[in-house]
Scaffold this motif. Sequence first.
Motif, PDB file in Angstrom:
ATOM      1  N   PHE A 265     -30.953  22.964  30.341  1.00 13.98           N
ATOM      2  CA  PHE A 265     -31.853  23.149  31.480  1.00 13.98           C
ATOM      3  C   PHE A 265     -31.837  21.911  32.374  1.00 13.98           C
ATOM      4  O   PHE A 265     -31.789  22.006  33.608  1.00 13.98           O
ATOM      5  CB  PHE A 265     -33.265  23.427  30.957  1.00 13.98           C
ATOM      6  CG  PHE A 265     -34.341  23.457  32.010  1.00 13.98           C
ATOM      7  CD1 PHE A 265     -34.245  24.291  33.113  1.00 13.98           C
ATOM      8  CD2 PHE A 265     -35.470  22.649  31.895  1.00 13.98           C
ATOM      9  CE1 PHE A 265     -35.247  24.323  34.079  1.00 13.98           C
ATOM     10  CE2 PHE A 265     -36.475  22.675  32.850  1.00 13.98           C
ATOM     11  CZ  PHE A 265     -36.357  23.515  33.946  1.00 13.98           C
ATOM     12  N   THR A 266     -31.875  20.744  31.754  1.00 12.52           N
ATOM     13  CA  THR A 266     -31.873  19.490  32.512  1.00 12.52           C
ATOM     14  C   THR A 266     -30.648  19.390  33.407  1.00 12.52           C
ATOM     15  O   THR A 266     -30.758  19.098  34.610  1.00 12.52           O
ATOM     16  CB  THR A 266     -31.918  18.288  31.548  1.00 12.52           C
ATOM     17  OG1 THR A 266     -33.139  18.335  30.794  1.00 12.52           O
ATOM     18  CG2 THR A 266     -31.832  16.969  32.301  1.00 12.52           C
ATOM     19  N   LYS A 267     -29.477  19.625  32.849  1.00 11.57           N
ATOM     20  CA  LYS A 267     -28.241  19.485  33.621  1.00 11.57           C
ATOM     21  C   LYS A 267     -28.108  20.564  34.697  1.00 11.57           C
ATOM     22  O   LYS A 267     -27.721  20.281  35.840  1.00 11.57           O
ATOM     23  CB  LYS A 267     -27.038  19.497  32.683  1.00 11.57           C
ATOM     24  CG  LYS A 267     -26.900  18.220  31.865  1.00 11.57           C
ATOM     25  CD  LYS A 267     -25.640  18.223  31.045  1.00 11.57           C
ATOM     26  CE  LYS A 267     -25.429  16.868  30.373  1.00 11.57           C
ATOM     27  NZ  LYS A 267     -25.124  15.801  31.339  1.00 11.57           N
ATOM     28  N   SER A 268     -28.415  21.798  34.331  1.00 10.27           N
ATOM     29  CA  SER A 268     -28.231  22.881  35.298  1.00 10.27           C
ATOM     30  C   SER A 268     -29.240  22.787  36.434  1.00 10.27           C
ATOM     31  O   SER A 268     -28.906  23.034  37.599  1.00 10.27           O
ATOM     32  CB  SER A 268     -28.323  24.252  34.601  1.00 10.27           C
ATOM     33  OG  SER A 268     -29.553  24.394  33.922  1.00 10.27           O
TER      34      SER A 268
ATOM     35  N   ALA B  31     -33.425  13.777  31.372  1.00  9.54           N
ATOM     36  CA  ALA B  31     -34.075  13.939  30.068  1.00  9.54           C
ATOM     37  C   ALA B  31     -33.936  12.662  29.262  1.00  9.54           C
ATOM     38  O   ALA B  31     -32.990  11.888  29.444  1.00  9.54           O
ATOM     39  CB  ALA B  31     -33.475  15.110  29.301  1.00  9.54           C
ATOM     40  N   ILE B  32     -34.899  12.459  28.389  1.00 10.98           N
ATOM     41  CA  ILE B  32     -34.833  11.385  27.396  1.00 10.98           C
ATOM     42  C   ILE B  32     -34.768  12.038  26.020  1.00 10.98           C
ATOM     43  O   ILE B  32     -35.538  12.957  25.723  1.00 10.98           O
ATOM     44  CB  ILE B  32     -36.059  10.470  27.497  1.00 10.98           C
ATOM     45  CG1 ILE B  32     -35.991   9.659  28.801  1.00 10.98           C
ATOM     46  CG2 ILE B  32     -36.150   9.529  26.306  1.00 10.98           C
ATOM     47  CD1 ILE B  32     -37.212   8.824  29.067  1.00 10.98           C
ATOM     48  N   ALA B  33     -33.830  11.574  25.211  1.00  9.20           N
ATOM     49  CA  ALA B  33     -33.670  12.099  23.854  1.00  9.20           C
ATOM     50  C   ALA B  33     -34.042  11.002  22.864  1.00  9.20           C
ATOM     51  O   ALA B  33     -33.210  10.156  22.520  1.00  9.20           O
ATOM     52  CB  ALA B  33     -32.238  12.569  23.619  1.00  9.20           C
ATOM     53  N   PRO B  34     -35.308  10.992  22.416  1.00  6.59           N
ATOM     54  CA  PRO B  34     -35.734   9.929  21.500  1.00  6.59           C
ATOM     55  C   PRO B  34     -35.186  10.125  20.088  1.00  6.59           C
ATOM     56  O   PRO B  34     -34.901  11.248  19.656  1.00  6.59           O
ATOM     57  CB  PRO B  34     -37.266  10.067  21.487  1.00  6.59           C
ATOM     58  CG  PRO B  34     -37.607  10.985  22.621  1.00  6.59           C
ATOM     59  CD  PRO B  34     -36.413  11.875  22.791  1.00  6.59           C
ATOM     60  N   GLY B  35     -35.086   9.009  19.384  1.00 12.88           N
ATOM     61  CA  GLY B  35     -34.917   9.077  17.945  1.00 12.88           C
ATOM     62  C   GLY B  35     -36.293   9.263  17.312  1.00 12.88           C
ATOM     63  O   GLY B  35     -37.254   9.646  17.982  1.00 12.88           O
TER      64      GLY B  35
ATOM     65  N   GLY C 169     -39.288  14.457  44.534  1.00 14.79           N
ATOM     66  CA  GLY C 169     -39.783  13.985  43.249  1.00 14.79           C
ATOM     67  C   GLY C 169     -38.771  13.998  42.122  1.00 14.79           C
ATOM     68  O   GLY C 169     -37.560  14.131  42.324  1.00 14.79           O
ATOM     69  N   SER C 170     -39.307  13.883  40.921  1.00 11.01           N
ATOM     70  CA  SER C 170     -38.479  13.701  39.732  1.00 11.01           C
ATOM     71  C   SER C 170     -39.066  14.478  38.562  1.00 11.01           C
ATOM     72  O   SER C 170     -40.277  14.472  38.354  1.00 11.01           O
ATOM     73  CB  SER C 170     -38.417  12.201  39.386  1.00 11.01           C
ATOM     74  OG  SER C 170     -37.812  11.979  38.134  1.00 11.01           O
ATOM     75  N   VAL C 171     -38.186  15.136  37.812  1.00  9.69           N
ATOM     76  CA  VAL C 171     -38.569  15.820  36.579  1.00  9.69           C
ATOM     77  C   VAL C 171     -37.945  15.072  35.413  1.00  9.69           C
ATOM     78  O   VAL C 171     -36.749  14.757  35.438  1.00  9.69           O
ATOM     79  CB  VAL C 171     -38.087  17.285  36.565  1.00  9.69           C
ATOM     80  CG1 VAL C 171     -38.465  17.974  35.250  1.00  9.69           C
ATOM     81  CG2 VAL C 171     -38.661  18.050  37.758  1.00  9.69           C
ATOM     82  N   ILE C 172     -38.758  14.768  34.408  1.00  9.01           N
ATOM     83  CA  ILE C 172     -38.254  14.094  33.208  1.00  9.01           C
ATOM     84  C   ILE C 172     -38.623  14.942  31.999  1.00  9.01           C
ATOM     85  O   ILE C 172     -39.805  15.149  31.709  1.00  9.01           O
ATOM     86  CB  ILE C 172     -38.827  12.675  33.066  1.00  9.01           C
ATOM     87  CG1 ILE C 172     -38.488  11.842  34.306  1.00  9.01           C
ATOM     88  CG2 ILE C 172     -38.280  11.999  31.799  1.00  9.01           C
ATOM     89  CD1 ILE C 172     -39.180  10.490  34.362  1.00  9.01           C
ATOM     90  N   ASN C 173     -37.613  15.457  31.325  1.00 11.17           N
ATOM     91  CA  ASN C 173     -37.812  16.283  30.145  1.00 11.17           C
ATOM     92  C   ASN C 173     -37.657  15.434  28.882  1.00 11.17           C
ATOM     93  O   ASN C 173     -36.745  14.616  28.792  1.00 11.17           O
ATOM     94  CB  ASN C 173     -36.791  17.425  30.114  1.00 11.17           C
ATOM     95  CG  ASN C 173     -36.939  18.363  31.295  1.00 11.17           C
ATOM     96  OD1 ASN C 173     -38.050  18.723  31.678  1.00 11.17           O
ATOM     97  ND2 ASN C 173     -35.820  18.783  31.873  1.00 11.17           N
ATOM     98  N   ILE C 174     -38.558  15.637  27.935  1.00  8.51           N
ATOM     99  CA  ILE C 174     -38.427  14.933  26.651  1.00  8.51           C
ATOM    100  C   ILE C 174     -37.694  15.842  25.682  1.00  8.51           C
ATOM    101  O   ILE C 174     -38.204  16.865  25.245  1.00  8.51           O
ATOM    102  CB  ILE C 174     -39.801  14.525  26.088  1.00  8.51           C
ATOM    103  CG1 ILE C 174     -40.558  13.665  27.109  1.00  8.51           C
ATOM    104  CG2 ILE C 174     -39.607  13.761  24.775  1.00  8.51           C
ATOM    105  CD1 ILE C 174     -39.849  12.399  27.547  1.00  8.51           C
ATOM    106  N   SER C 175     -36.466  15.468  25.390  1.00  9.48           N
ATOM    107  CA  SER C 175     -35.612  16.249  24.496  1.00  9.48           C
ATOM    108  C   SER C 175     -35.645  15.623  23.100  1.00  9.48           C
ATOM    109  O   SER C 175     -36.680  15.108  22.667  1.00  9.48           O
ATOM    110  CB  SER C 175     -34.189  16.308  25.059  1.00  9.48           C
ATOM    111  OG  SER C 175     -33.361  17.110  24.255  1.00  9.48           O
ATOM    112  N   SER C 176     -34.537  15.608  22.407  1.00 10.08           N
ATOM    113  CA  SER C 176     -34.483  15.035  21.060  1.00 10.08           C
ATOM    114  C   SER C 176     -33.035  14.900  20.618  1.00 10.08           C
ATOM    115  O   SER C 176     -32.171  15.682  21.033  1.00 10.08           O
ATOM    116  CB  SER C 176     -35.218  15.932  20.065  1.00 10.08           C
ATOM    117  OG  SER C 176     -34.981  15.510  18.734  1.00 10.08           O
ATOM    118  N   TYR C 177     -32.789  13.921  19.756  1.00  4.80           N
ATOM    119  CA  TYR C 177     -31.454  13.817  19.165  1.00  4.80           C
ATOM    120  C   TYR C 177     -31.129  15.056  18.338  1.00  4.80           C
ATOM    121  O   TYR C 177     -29.958  15.375  18.107  1.00  4.80           O
ATOM    122  CB  TYR C 177     -31.335  12.557  18.311  1.00  4.80           C
ATOM    123  CG  TYR C 177     -32.175  12.551  17.052  1.00  4.80           C
ATOM    124  CD1 TYR C 177     -31.684  13.046  15.849  1.00  4.80           C
ATOM    125  CD2 TYR C 177     -33.466  12.026  17.063  1.00  4.80           C
ATOM    126  CE1 TYR C 177     -32.450  13.024  14.695  1.00  4.80           C
ATOM    127  CE2 TYR C 177     -34.236  12.002  15.917  1.00  4.80           C
ATOM    128  CZ  TYR C 177     -33.729  12.505  14.732  1.00  4.80           C
ATOM    129  OH  TYR C 177     -34.505  12.495  13.599  1.00  4.80           O
TER     130      TYR C 177
END
Length: 255
Positions: A164-167, A181-185, A132-140
């Motif tokens: 955490f995402t990278k490690s 991860a996605i880093a939204p504006g 599977g896949s983990v998607i973290n919502i981060s931030s700018y």
Amino acid sequence: MLSNKRTIITGGTDGIGFGIAKAFAENNASVFLIARDEENLKKSAATLSQFDVEVHVLSADLSNISTIKKTTQDILNIWPEVDVLVNNAGIARFNPFTETNEEELDLHLNLNVKAPYILTQQLFDALAARKGSVINISSYFSHRMLPGRPSTAYSLSKGAMDAFTKSLAYEAGQRGVRVNAIAPGTVNTPLVQANINRLTDEGKTKFDEMIGTIYPLGRIGEPDDISGATVFLASDQARWITGAILAVDGGLTTN
């Protein structure tokens, strides 16, 4: 694109979270929403039911770390295996460093860092079972600050999410699990709109001028802007992408 993928979304009843849930349902994924408000969960489930996909909801306060293991067990009782986990639930309070007390710091760390860490850990075998896949919502805000928006607690927590995402991507790849991860504006969510509505007319004018200046595309985002990127990262089209932190921010972090 996501046919029959079992997807868990935390904070999935409004704003970015619900935008993601709707996009996944439109792409034929089964959806499991986790949020605190039972009424909002019912409304969200009713809306998603139009897509003729499997929808489950669970009321849980993820900031209460002691409840996460039970929450996970409730999920696994329904879905022993999981394709996608979207760690979206979070909190953002913008107070000056000298006025941020320990309680507020703990709230950011618990909901924005500990909860996704422990939830992912508890669901890891279920995710690995389906590669599977983990998607973290981060931030700018993990690395880009704005005038008038003191953000030490929030930025600290989102910086931790990036690390955490990278490690985890480095470790999880051995089990076939991707982590991104996605880093939204700034995104036009009910919370952001409420903050804008509280501004004076002069404040709104200055806000519009700021957006036109710092965003190369000249506008803030919409939930659909984030959900499309999330669908892509969850899909097989992104099968060789892991450890990425994708900026979906209208170009904000180019300057």
